[in-house]
Write an enzyme that holds these catalytic residues in place. Structure first.
Site, PDB file in Angstrom:
ATOM      1  N   HIS A 205       0.941   0.258 -10.121  1.00  0.00           N
ATOM      2  CA  HIS A 205       1.251  -0.332  -9.118  1.00  0.00           C
ATOM      3  C   HIS A 205       1.359   0.653  -7.796  1.00  0.00           C
ATOM      4  O   HIS A 205       1.961   0.015  -6.831  1.00  0.00           O
ATOM      5  CB  HIS A 205       2.824  -0.840  -9.272  1.00  0.00           C
ATOM      6  CG  HIS A 205       3.064  -1.911 -10.291  1.00  0.00           C
ATOM      7  ND1 HIS A 205       3.097  -3.442  -9.692  1.00  0.00           N
ATOM      8  CD2 HIS A 205       3.487  -2.195 -11.322  1.00  0.00           C
ATOM      9  CE1 HIS A 205       3.312  -3.886 -10.384  1.00  0.00           C
ATOM     10  NE2 HIS A 205       3.724  -3.384 -11.674  1.00  0.00           N
TER      11      HIS A 205
ATOM     12  N   LYS B  34       5.457 -14.992  -0.325  1.00  0.00           N
ATOM     13  CA  LYS B  34       6.872 -15.649  -0.180  1.00  0.00           C
ATOM     14  C   LYS B  34       6.886 -16.130   1.091  1.00  0.00           C
ATOM     15  O   LYS B  34       7.193 -17.388   1.334  1.00  0.00           O
ATOM     16  CB  LYS B  34       7.883 -14.726  -0.669  1.00  0.00           C
ATOM     17  CG  LYS B  34       8.068 -14.420  -1.856  1.00  0.00           C
ATOM     18  CD  LYS B  34       9.072 -13.457  -2.341  1.00  0.00           C
ATOM     19  CE  LYS B  34       8.826 -12.610  -3.611  1.00  0.00           C
ATOM     20  NZ  LYS B  34       9.418 -11.600  -3.939  1.00  0.00           N
TER      21      LYS B  34
ATOM     22  N   LYS C   8      12.013  -5.254   2.738  1.00  0.00           N
ATOM     23  CA  LYS C   8      11.287  -4.577   1.726  1.00  0.00           C
ATOM     24  C   LYS C   8      11.958  -3.258   1.739  1.00  0.00           C
ATOM     25  O   LYS C   8      12.614  -2.909   2.561  1.00  0.00           O
ATOM     26  CB  LYS C   8       9.759  -4.591   1.927  1.00  0.00           C
ATOM     27  CG  LYS C   8       9.196  -3.852   3.278  1.00  0.00           C
ATOM     28  CD  LYS C   8       7.640  -3.879   3.223  1.00  0.00           C
ATOM     29  CE  LYS C   8       7.064  -5.199   3.617  1.00  0.00           C
ATOM     30  NZ  LYS C   8       6.575  -6.034   2.665  1.00  0.00           N
ATOM     31  N   ARG C   9      11.568  -2.467   0.332  1.00  0.00           N
ATOM     32  CA  ARG C   9      12.098  -1.541   0.509  1.00  0.00           C
ATOM     33  C   ARG C   9      11.743  -0.361   1.576  1.00  0.00           C
ATOM     34  O   ARG C   9      10.627  -0.476   2.137  1.00  0.00           O
ATOM     35  CB  ARG C   9      11.361  -0.631  -0.782  1.00  0.00           C
ATOM     36  CG  ARG C   9      11.804   0.699  -1.308  1.00  0.00           C
ATOM     37  CD  ARG C   9      11.365   0.820  -2.699  1.00  0.00           C
ATOM     38  NE  ARG C   9       9.935   0.913  -2.677  1.00  0.00           N
ATOM     39  CZ  ARG C   9       8.829   1.507  -2.849  1.00  0.00           C
ATOM     40  NH1 ARG C   9       9.202   2.964  -2.525  1.00  0.00           N
ATOM     41  NH2 ARG C   9       7.791   1.357  -3.204  1.00  0.00           N
TER      42      ARG C   9
ATOM     43  N   THR D 211       4.171  -8.838  -2.556  1.00  0.00           N
ATOM     44  CA  THR D 211       4.739 -10.208  -3.070  1.00  0.00           C
ATOM     45  C   THR D 211       5.507 -11.057  -1.902  1.00  0.00           C
ATOM     46  O   THR D 211       5.758 -12.138  -1.736  1.00  0.00           O
ATOM     47  CB  THR D 211       5.469 -10.441  -4.306  1.00  0.00           C
ATOM     48  OG1 THR D 211       6.475  -9.582  -4.526  1.00  0.00           O
ATOM     49  CG2 THR D 211       4.390 -10.127  -5.430  1.00  0.00           C
TER      50      THR D 211
ATOM     51  N   LYS E  88       5.516   1.810   4.255  1.00  0.00           N
ATOM     52  CA  LYS E  88       5.711   0.278   4.589  1.00  0.00           C
ATOM     53  C   LYS E  88       5.647   0.170   6.209  1.00  0.00           C
ATOM     54  O   LYS E  88       5.753  -0.875   6.701  1.00  0.00           O
ATOM     55  CB  LYS E  88       6.783  -0.145   3.825  1.00  0.00           C
ATOM     56  CG  LYS E  88       6.599  -0.290   2.274  1.00  0.00           C
ATOM     57  CD  LYS E  88       7.681  -0.840   1.408  1.00  0.00           C
ATOM     58  CE  LYS E  88       7.373  -0.735   0.079  1.00  0.00           C
ATOM     59  NZ  LYS E  88       6.544  -1.792  -0.350  1.00  0.00           N
TER      60      LYS E  88
END
Length: 820
Positions: free
Chosen positions: A370, A673, A561-562, A669, A567
């Protein structure tokens, strides 16, 4: 020869009625006899439990039949080992998948109970953090949906990750108490309990005539006890099992110590055992935290493998056909120690020769990677690993010897290549590389998006790929459309069904028919009305929780998100500051009203991530209270992100932020969504964004910034962010405002180090991508001002996201990896 007992005809219960009046009677019966409450005094949580018990009874019938069927047919079972299962609330999921929503709603209404009120009381199971755990949950539901016999194995965390609160804008970690009042979905399986050992010594036994055998004698032991939760597939076709392990001491209290007055010390063993399943991801910045993490990973891996082998021997005489009847999927490196535990169990406990055990192990296991971040590919100091798991350390060395000899003799590997593939990293302190162990111990290693898989071959596993060129393959992630469309966005689901029929409920690729309605003004109007209703719901939540008023007419720009530097929440915040400056400087321009919403948790020991949360809150406080902005821009950080919050935020999004540094996001993901629910994506060509662009079309996604190969080249050539900043007045002004304390007047140097990182190395390409990002955001503004074009694009996003169903992903795993 099959070892199961002779077939016995077991009387089957009569089918349960689903009529609302019968269900209402059953709810009252459970309320009275299982909960001990009269309906006149029952509280909402009592009605919730009673309703769950009624639904659960119907699930159990399907669950038992699913299990019996596997024993009858001898089908191959899939075992999914994951340290996280972010399953969220289960009642609505189970009721929907069983096709009972109308009946349950009507039954509760007849009793004066609102299903939406009681469903909101169900706690989120605190079993995961972010994408990894949510993917595992989607996969479990899809395996049941596509009729694959499967078990999920993990840890029954009492407190999970943590409950996030804000104190003056700082993240505060508090224990999550989801199990405080019990869990009506789970069943304790006391018969499925196993001893788990740590430490101790390894002895060699055997005489001249017998081959040597190794016996591990652990110094510590705990008991792993199983708790099972049924996982229902769509339309109740199959019910699979999520089996979570709880730790218990062998001796719960040391009576000698207690009677001697050492009342705290008497509970030492109990506390030590229970600490294994208290918290997900204990901080590992110190040796004690590292040891607890490794103990957790071995605890659930060993218990799961003992359970798998026990189940196999119930049906078959030995393990020679294990790989034909069992497929074990490792979700990331956390359960990689399972490779060595399987070898120990097969050789030391069941007497199999090492070579045969190794061949069966490799054919049984497969591994999903991952991440390309080296720090996320777990490794453990050799002294720690050897002290806790001495026999497993011997097995690591034995496997390593075999792999390195093979590389040297058959592939003529160089010294550099040998060092790269070794299970022992000797660059600094000697460490056991769990990513390499998972790779060599599996017959399949898959990435989770096309780009990620290609980069795996070129970066972290380049030399292992040379050694085993057929092993790496791609399985692009997916999401379950039941949870992430039908349940969280019932308005959109009904609208789609009205437009194209209900085929998409069973086959999400049938959503393609919605393309024909993308430019239809009447359909666009209905689509916009659904979106606005979802935005009103989110605005009400933010208002009630945080006291912040949001205008549903504004663009809802969401990044959830985290919290991690790659990110790039920081890029989003810096752009918000630049936009704030522009709005104040040019009030005469036609600015698009925008609400920037953030949510996510930072790891407790990740200083910069926690600082980014504080920055978001400081910027929000300043912007939201500045009258010069005239409500055109608001920034909101919503605390305690979890599945239930995502189910409200995702359908409400107009714009989806997927802006990771290219080459660093494995898949994502959340992007899927949002797009499925009719949001426009702004993002880099990273992870699954690449494939999403291919499916939704270049005109229906907003792509900006450096590509993965360009990021690598910029770094290799020597990145000079200061020169880039000097050429970008808007970026320079925004960074200067943050660094100088404009948003932190109580501590003007609070964010100086964070901004210095952008000036001095900019590893995550915030400066490098800023101008492209800001320009992309202004193009989004222009698109927003043309509603016809906007809704045409967002409807096409929903229409073209069917391929990104986890059902498709699981079918690919089943046919190409598991052979199930």
């Amino acid at each position: 020869m099959n070892r199961t007992s002779p077939t016995v005809e077991i009387p089957q219960p009569a089918p349960r009625s689903s009529r609302p009046e019968i269900m209402a009677e059953e709810i009252i019966e459970r309320l009275t006899y299982r909960i001990g409450k009269d309906a006149k005094v029952a509280k909402p949580h009592d009605w919730l439990t009673a309703t769950i018990l009624v639904v659960r009874d119907r699930i159990i019938d399907k669950w038992m039949e699913s299990t019996r069927k596997v024993y009858r047919t001898g089908d191959k079972r899939v075992y999914y080992l994951s340290l996280e299962f972010l399953i969220g609330r289960l009642m609505r999921d189970a009721v929907t998948n069983m096709g009972l929503m109308t009946e349950i709603r009507d039954a509760l209404t007849s009793l004066g109970v609102d299903i939406d009120v009681i469903a909101g009381l169900e706690p989120d199971a605190a079993l995961g953090n972010g994408g990894l755990g949510r993917l595992a949950a989607c996969f479990m539901e899809s395996m049941a949906t596509v009729d694959i016999p499967a078990y999920g194995y993990g840890i029954r965390y009492v407190h999970g990750l943590f409950r996030q609160q804000m104190a003056d804008g700082w993240q505060v970690e508090l224990p999550e108490t989801w199990l405080a009042h019990g869990n009506p979905w789970e069943f304790e399986r006391r018969e499925s309990s196993y001893e788990i050992g740590y430490g101790g010594t390894v002895e060699t036994v055997g005489g001249y005539d017998d081959p040597s055998r190794y016996v591990w004698k652990p110094a510590e032991r705990v008991i792993a006890t199983a708790y099972d939760t049924p996982i229902v597939g769509w339309r109740g076709k199959r019910v699979n099992t999520l089996r979570l392990w709880s730790a218990q001491p062998i001796d719960p209290i040391l009576l000698d110590a207690f009677n001697a007055g050492d009342h705290i010390g008497a509970l030492r063993e109990s506390n030590k055992a229970e600490s294994l399943t208290r918290v997900l991801y204990p901080a590992d910045a110190n040796p004690a935290g590292q040891e607890l993490r490794l103990r957790q990973e071995f605890f659930f891996s060993s218990a799961s493998l003992q359970d798998i082998l026990r189940r196999h021997l119930q049906q078959y005489p030995d393990f020679t056909n294990l790989h034909e009847k069992v497929a074990i999927q490792l979700n990331d490196t956390h359960p990689a120690v399972s490779i060595t535990e399987m070898m120990r169990l097969l050789t030391d406990i069941h007497g199999m020769e090492f070579e045969q055990a190794w061949e069966i192990t490799r054919q049984t296991f497969s591994y999903t990677n991952h991440t390309l971040l080296p720090e996320a590919l777990e490794s453990w100091p050799v002294p720690l690993f050897e002290r806790l798991l001495p026999r497993h350390m011997q097995i690591v060395y034995a496997i390593n010897a075999q792999i390195l000899l093979e590389a040297r003799k058959q592939k003529s590997f160089s010294e550099t290549q040998i060092r790269s593939i070794s299970l022992i990293d000797e660059n600094a302190e000697r460490r056991v590389r769990m990513g390499n162990l998972a790779f060599v111990g599996s017959h399949s290693v898959n990435g989770v998006s096309a780009l990620h898989t290609d980069l795996m071959k070129e970066t972290v596993f380049a030399d292992l790929h040379t050694l085993y060129p057929a092993r790496i393959n791609n399985k692009t992630n997916g999401i379950t459309p039941r949870r992430w469309l039908m349940q969280c966005n019932s308005g959109l689901t009904s609208l789609i069904e009205e437009a194209i029929g209900d085929k998409f409920l069973d086959d999400t690729e049938a959503l393609k028919a919605l393309d024909a309605h993308a430019d239809n003004p009447a359909f666009q109007e209905k689509f916009a009305a659904v979106k606005r209703a979802n935005k009103v719901q989110l605005a009400n939540l933010v208002g009630s929780r945080m006291g912040i008023r949001l205008d549903p007419s504004a663009m809802f720009d969401i990044q959830i998100k985290r919290i991690h530097e790659y990110k790039r929440q920081l890029l989003n915040i810096v752009e918000a500051v630049a936009l704030y400056d522009q709005i104040r400087s040019h009030p005469e321009l036609d600015w698009v009203p925008r609400v920037k919403l953030f949510a996510g948790k930072a790891a407790p020991s990740y200083h910069n991530a926690k600082l980014i949360i504080k920055l978001a809150n400081d910027v929000a406080r300043t912007i939201n209270n500045d009258p010069a902005v005239r409500g055109l821009l608001k920034v909101v950080f919503v605390p305690n992100y979890n599945v239930s919050l995502a189910e409200i935020m995702v359908p409400a999004a107009d714009l989806s932020e997927q802006i990771s540094t290219a080459g660093m996001e494995a898949s994502g993901t959340g992007n899927m969504k949002f797009a499925l629910n009719g949001a426009l994506t702004i993002g880099t060509l990273d992870g699954a964004n690449v494939e999403m662009r291919d499916y939704v079309g270049e005109d229906n996604i907003v792509i900006f910034g450096l590509k993965a190969d360009e990021v690598a080249k910029v770094r290799a050539d020597g990145h000079t962010p200061r020169a880039i900043i000097d050429r970008s007045p808007e970026l320079a002004q925004a960074l200067n405002a943050i660094a100088s304390g404009v948003f932190s007047p109580d501590d003007r140097s609070r964010f100086s180090d964070l901004i210095d990182g952008i000036y001095n190395h900019d590893w995550f390409m915030v400066a490098a991508d800023f101008d492209a990002y800001a320009a992309a955001q202004r193009s989004v503004d222009q698109l927003w001002l043309d509603p016809k074009s906007w809704y045409s694009k967002t409807i096409r996003n929903t229409a073209r996201m069917g391929w990104f169903s986890s059902d498709r992903t699981i079918r690919q795993y089943a046919s190409e990896i598991w052979r199930a």
